[in-house]
Design a protein around this motif. Structure first.
Motif, PDB file in Angstrom:
ATOM      1  N   ASP A 577      -9.803   4.739  -7.541  1.00  0.00           N
ATOM      2  CA  ASP A 577     -10.580   4.434  -8.750  1.00  0.00           C
ATOM      3  C   ASP A 577     -11.708   3.458  -8.472  1.00  0.00           C
ATOM      4  N   GLY A 578     -11.934   3.110  -7.198  1.00  0.00           N
ATOM      5  CA  GLY A 578     -13.046   2.233  -6.830  1.00  0.00           C
ATOM      6  C   GLY A 578     -12.713   0.759  -6.900  1.00  0.00           C
ATOM      7  N   GLN A 579     -11.495   0.400  -7.359  1.00  0.00           N
ATOM      8  CA  GLN A 579     -11.128  -1.006  -7.463  1.00  0.00           C
ATOM      9  C   GLN A 579     -10.567  -1.501  -6.131  1.00  0.00           C
ATOM     10  N   VAL A 580     -10.840  -2.770  -5.837  1.00  0.00           N
ATOM     11  CA  VAL A 580     -10.323  -3.361  -4.606  1.00  0.00           C
ATOM     12  C   VAL A 580      -8.820  -3.572  -4.772  1.00  0.00           C
ATOM     13  N   CYS A 581      -8.065  -2.943  -3.895  1.00  0.00           N
ATOM     14  CA  CYS A 581      -6.600  -3.043  -3.887  1.00  0.00           C
ATOM     15  C   CYS A 581      -6.010  -2.701  -5.263  1.00  0.00           C
ATOM     16  N   SER A 582      -6.639  -1.747  -5.948  1.00  0.00           N
ATOM     17  CA  SER A 582      -6.178  -1.273  -7.271  1.00  0.00           C
ATOM     18  C   SER A 582      -6.038  -2.415  -8.272  1.00  0.00           C
ATOM     19  N   CYS A 592      -5.027  -4.566   2.409  1.00  0.00           N
ATOM     20  CA  CYS A 592      -4.614  -5.083   1.099  1.00  0.00           C
ATOM     21  C   CYS A 592      -3.329  -5.902   1.211  1.00  0.00           C
ATOM     22  N   GLN A 593      -3.338  -7.072   0.591  1.00  0.00           N
ATOM     23  CA  GLN A 593      -2.118  -7.867   0.421  1.00  0.00           C
ATOM     24  C   GLN A 593      -1.819  -7.862  -1.075  1.00  0.00           C
ATOM     25  N   CYS A 594      -0.761  -7.118  -1.454  1.00  0.00           N
ATOM     26  CA  CYS A 594      -0.461  -6.920  -2.874  1.00  0.00           C
ATOM     27  C   CYS A 594       0.136  -8.197  -3.469  1.00  0.00           C
ATOM     28  N   THR A 595      -0.418  -8.618  -4.601  1.00  0.00           N
ATOM     29  CA  THR A 595       0.073  -9.831  -5.273  1.00  0.00           C
ATOM     30  C   THR A 595       0.850  -9.486  -6.546  1.00  0.00           C
ATOM     31  N   ALA A 599       4.209  -3.950  -6.514  1.00  0.00           N
ATOM     32  CA  ALA A 599       3.113  -3.086  -6.034  1.00  0.00           C
ATOM     33  C   ALA A 599       3.228  -2.891  -4.527  1.00  0.00           C
ATOM     34  N   PHE A 600       2.922  -1.683  -4.052  1.00  0.00           N
ATOM     35  CA  PHE A 600       2.922  -1.407  -2.614  1.00  0.00           C
ATOM     36  C   PHE A 600       1.970  -0.235  -2.350  1.00  0.00           C
ATOM     37  N   GLY A 601       1.825   0.125  -1.064  1.00  0.00           N
ATOM     38  CA  GLY A 601       0.875   1.168  -0.659  1.00  0.00           C
ATOM     39  C   GLY A 601      -0.328   0.553   0.037  1.00  0.00           C
ATOM     40  N   GLU A 602      -1.099   1.392   0.733  1.00  0.00           N
ATOM     41  CA  GLU A 602      -2.245   0.887   1.500  1.00  0.00           C
ATOM     42  C   GLU A 602      -3.264   0.195   0.609  1.00  0.00           C
ATOM     43  N   THR A 603      -3.433   0.657  -0.609  1.00  0.00           N
ATOM     44  CA  THR A 603      -4.368   0.003  -1.529  1.00  0.00           C
ATOM     45  C   THR A 603      -3.631  -0.475  -2.789  1.00  0.00           C
ATOM     46  N   CYS A 604      -2.329  -0.796  -2.641  1.00  0.00           N
ATOM     47  CA  CYS A 604      -1.484  -1.283  -3.746  1.00  0.00           C
ATOM     48  C   CYS A 604      -1.485  -0.312  -4.919  1.00  0.00           C
ATOM     49  N   GLU A 605      -1.666   0.983  -4.595  1.00  0.00           N
ATOM     50  CA  GLU A 605      -1.808   1.970  -5.661  1.00  0.00           C
ATOM     51  C   GLU A 605      -0.474   2.358  -6.288  1.00  0.00           C
ATOM     52  N   LYS A 606       0.631   2.053  -5.593  1.00  0.00           N
ATOM     53  CA  LYS A 606       1.944   2.425  -6.113  1.00  0.00           C
ATOM     54  C   LYS A 606       2.608   1.195  -6.726  1.00  0.00           C
ATOM     55  N   CYS A 607       3.068   1.336  -7.969  1.00  0.00           N
ATOM     56  CA  CYS A 607       3.734   0.209  -8.636  1.00  0.00           C
ATOM     57  C   CYS A 607       4.533   0.737  -9.822  1.00  0.00           C
ATOM     58  N   PRO A 608       5.812   1.141  -9.566  1.00  0.00           N
ATOM     59  CA  PRO A 608       6.628   1.715 -10.653  1.00  0.00           C
ATOM     60  C   PRO A 608       6.886   0.730 -11.798  1.00  0.00           C
ATOM     61  N   THR A 609       6.912  -0.579 -11.476  1.00  0.00           N
ATOM     62  CA  THR A 609       7.265  -1.568 -12.498  1.00  0.00           C
ATOM     63  C   THR A 609       6.048  -2.168 -13.175  1.00  0.00           C
ATOM     64  N   CYS A 610       4.855  -1.838 -12.727  1.00  0.00           N
ATOM     65  CA  CYS A 610       3.646  -2.432 -13.321  1.00  0.00           C
ATOM     66  C   CYS A 610       3.342  -1.775 -14.664  1.00  0.00           C
ATOM     67  N   PRO A 611       2.891  -2.575 -15.619  1.00  0.00           N
ATOM     68  CA  PRO A 611       2.488  -1.962 -16.897  1.00  0.00           C
ATOM     69  C   PRO A 611       1.215  -1.150 -16.703  1.00  0.00           C
ATOM     70  N   ASP A 612       1.207   0.044 -17.353  1.00  0.00           N
ATOM     71  CA  ASP A 612      -0.010   0.839 -17.258  1.00  0.00           C
ATOM     72  C   ASP A 612      -0.978   0.409 -18.364  1.00  0.00           C
TER      73      ASP A 612
END
Length: 779
Positions: A577-582, A592-595, A599-612
């Protein structure tokens, strides 16, 4: 990152060495440049030398171009007023090249109108070309008529070839000496085989051409390939005998219906001497070394055709088109056209080839010095520049092609400091002569001072330095080898108490001479620096992304860190989506260092527990629903909806493709729906229902009746189907019974089950009594 100064790190000890390091390096020849305590490099960037007090006393020559002769391009080729037709300008230039420093020059090439044409027709006279010979009886007249439309000055010549008259190429048995076609039923008479015959020099008398063609008779060779390349080479190099003009387009039409012999094929006939590329026509204009020299190679053929500005046109039958097409890639300035089996299309073929040749310009380089790089950029009739290309195609007669040539010397030549090369368009007489001089000697080196007073009479002063005589040392030759140095050794210490020359060199005449190291280079006025004691990453010095300078990595652009292992490029951290580290982490060293928790993945794109996004905007929507219409709505929901542009609607219509549809269930089992789109300003456009959509509760009686009615309907349907199937089955059985009954064929008056009680059997026997035969009865 901060880059290393390549000039000072090169440790140049003379002006000439400095100029070779890099084209931006300059040498200061000022006498009192620098000081004893801090050694200032005389080889540096110009700006640094001026800043350090050198003034304008430095050497930094630049490459340059000088045009020596530039006659303007001609507009017409057959104008009687002008003696020389100019198709290329300039004609002569001089380059002064400093190694590594490019200089550019332009040249223009024009295919002038009405340029004279010399066409030499070279024909295969092997037996398979007999029908072609018949077809070209009046070729001269027709060809001159067609070429007259293209040029007012046209000349035509003729020559023929078969193959070497030796075995295994030709029939050499005594019976074939005068007529190799003896015993050949289809064509019993022909002339002996020959290599090449020049029959008609270039002339404007077309009747002479027709007359010469009519005299020709075909010959016969043994193997399929022909000796045509022998003939092509002779037609190219025998300029006087053929009659090639200096100011004319040279076309050599080579007609054949088979493959050619090439170099090394002659070994089959015992010919081991390579072709010498010379003219070997006798007074009768016959090729004399056909049986002594091998066939020419493609390289020799290409060289001689280019030397004599000859455009070779292969007119070959369709079955051999691809072979000759491949030859054109190896022989510059060559075209190939398909010849019909009987040569009926030869005139159109020549016109097509002529147009093809005159529609393109390709530069060739002759005698290019080994240490010289040339870069070409072509600007053709469309005005577009094509870097790396030295060829223009699709030109019209009179169009001008422009070429920009960049020349760069890689180094200084070992031999003479001057060279020359030639640029010539393929097939043109015109050429550009380029003289090359190398800037490899400094101007200050031209006047050395032997036994100079500046060097205490003990050395030669040149370019600001003293070259000391043997046994003398020092910047001004003030020391002698073996002299006590104890009084001056403090000049070799970086600081009081530090070891002499940092323990990595010898102090000689108040100067440090650094030791050599197998790991790299030790340098600096006190040998305090080296290019190998820097941080490494996985064993690689400065991670391969920087230079080691005096124990510190100087990183290349785009890298940071002690060992230059950290990339500043964030492109690897960008999510889809063009965002830095999603927007769920930080980009550190290109990763990417996911904070965000979970969140996990190369660009922190995966996050089952994150609010959409739907979840994050729900608070705002619920607040609007709770305070709908009340005066507190603005104040209460302001903080929750501060980044939203809210629109309240009665029904949601999703007509925007980018809008995201969200819905959730309220406490009263109603469904609340809203859509949002992200705006460029960073806010969101929120479209919300005024009221949730609530359905009415279903009636239990209605549901019960519906279920019972459905069961009854299904039961009745099943009974109807069963009844239908049974009826169909019964009708089939009855029809079968009726059919069997009609097939019974007995009389109705008799009982078909009755059987008589008497059985009758007939016995047939014969016996002999008293030599009498009895048959069936006994007396």
């Amino acid at each position: 990152g901060w880059g290393l100064n390549i000039c000072t790190s090169g440790s140049a000890t003379s002006c000439e060495e400095c100029l070779l390091i890099h084209p931006k390096c300059a040498w200061c020849f000022k006498e009192d440049f620098g000081s004893l305590r801090s050694v200032t490099s005389r080889c540096d960037l110009k700006a640094n030398l001026v800043k350090n007090g050198c003034g304008d006393e430095f050497e930094s020559p630049a490459s340059s171009t000088q045009v020596l002769r530039s006659l303007p391009l001609s507009s017409k080729g057959s104008s009687p007023a002008s003696s020389d037709v100019i198709q290329m300008t300039p004609q002569k230039i001089a380059l002064n090249l400093r190694p590594g420093d490019k200089t550019t020059f332009q040249l223009q090439v024009r295919q002038v109108e009405d340029y004279p044409v010399d066409l030499y027709y070279l024909m295969d006279l092997s037996l398979s070309m007999k029908d072609d010979l018949d077809s070209i009886r009046n070729l001269g007249t027709k060809l001159a008529e067609e070429m007259g439309k293209l040029t007012s000055n046209f000349r035509l010549g003729f020559g023929s070839f078969v193959d070497k008259n030796i075995s295994p190429f030709s029939y050499t048995a005594p019976r074939y000496q005068t007529n190799p076609c003896i015993g050949y039923k289809l064509f019993p008479n022909c002339v002996p085989s020959f290599g090449f015959r020049h029959l008609l020099p270039l002339t404007d008398r077309v009747d002479s051409f027709n007359e010469e063609v009519r005299k020709q008779r075909v010959s016969r060779n043994r193997d399929a390939p022909e000796g045509g390349f022998d003939a092509v080479l002779q037609a190219a190099v025998c300029k006087e005998k053929i009659g090639w003009r200096k100011d004319a387009l040279h076309l050599l039409v080579f007609t054949t219906d088979d493959v050619p012999h090439i170099a090394l094929d002659g070994k089959l006939g015992g010919l081991v001497q390579p072709h010498d590329g010379q003219c070997h026509l006798n007074e009768a204009n016959e090729y004399t070394v056909s049986n002594q020299m091998d066939y020419p190679s493609l390289a020799l053929l290409g060289e001689k055709l280019a030397e004599n500005n000859i455009n070779l046109i292969f007119a070959v039958t369709k079955s051999h088109y691809m072979l000759y097409k491949n030859f054109t890639a190896l022989i510059p300035g060559t075209t190939v056209e398909i010849l019909h089996g009987d040569s009926k299309n030869i005139i159109q073929l020549i016109i097509n080839a002529y147009n093809s040749i005159r529609s393109k310009v390709e530069l060739s380089v002759w005698d290019q010095p080994e240490d010289l790089n040339l870069f070409f950029t072509a600007t053709c009739q469309d005005g577009v520049s094509y870097p790396g290309q030295r060829k223009c195609e699709g030109l019209k007669i009179g169009d001008t092609a422009t070429f920009e040539v960049a020349a760069e010397a890689r180094g200084c030549p070992g031999g003479p400091a001057a060279a020359a090369f030639t640029l010539r368009p393929v097939g043109f007489r015109d050429s550009l002569q380029v003289a090359v001089a190398y800037h490899c000697r400094c101007g200050c080196s031209a006047g050395p001072e032997p036994d100079s007073a500046r060097c205490g009479g003990k050395g030669t002063y040149v370019c600001g330095l003293c070259e000391c005589q043997p046994g003398h040392l020092g910047s001004r030759c003030e020391c002698q080898e073996g002299e006590s140095q104890s009084g001056r050794q403090h000049l070799c210490r970086e600081a009081e108490g530090r070891p002499l020359c940092s323990g990595r060199g010898e102090c000689s005449c108040n100067q440090c001479s650094c030791f050599e190291s197998e790991f790299g280079k030790i340098y600096g006025p006190f040998c305090q620096c080296d290019n190998f004691s820097c941080a490494r990453n996985r064993g690689v010095l400065c991670s391969g992304h920087g230079e080691c300078h005096c124990g510190e990595c100087k990183c290349h652009a785009g890298y940071i860190g002690d060992n230059c292992n950290c990339s500043t490029d964030i492109s690897t951290c960008l999510a889809k989506d063009g965002q830095v580290c999603s927007d769920r982490g930080r980009c550190v060293c290109g990763q990417c260092q996911c904070t965000e928790p979970g969140a996990f993945g190369e660009t922190c794109e995966k996050c089952p527990t994150c609010p959409d996004a739907c979840s994050t905007k729900r608070d705002c929507v619920e607040c609007l629903l709770l305070h709908s219409g009340g005066p507190a709505e603005n104040q209460t929901c302001h903080s929750l909806c501060k980044d939203e542009v809210v629109t309240r609607v009665d029904t949601i219509v999703k007509d925007d493709q980018e809008a995201v549809l969200c819905f959730y269930k309220t406490a009263k089992d109603c469904v609340m729906m809203f859509t949002y789109t992200e705006l460029p300003s960073g806010k969101s456009n929120l479209t919300v229902l005024k009221e949730p959509e609530c359905g009415t509760a279903p009636d239990a009686t209605t549901i019960l009746l519906a279920v019972v009615g459905s069961i009854l309907l299904i039961g009745i349907a099943l009974l109807a189907i069963w009844k239908l199937l049974v009826t169909i089955h019964d009708r089939r059985e009855f029809a079968k019974f009726q059919s069997e009954r009609s097939r019974a064929r007995y009389e109705m008056a008799s009982n078909p089950l009755y059987r008589k009680p008497i059985s009758t059997h007939s016995v047939d026997f014969t016996f002999n009594k008293f030599n009498k035969s009895y048959n069936g009865t006994v007396d």
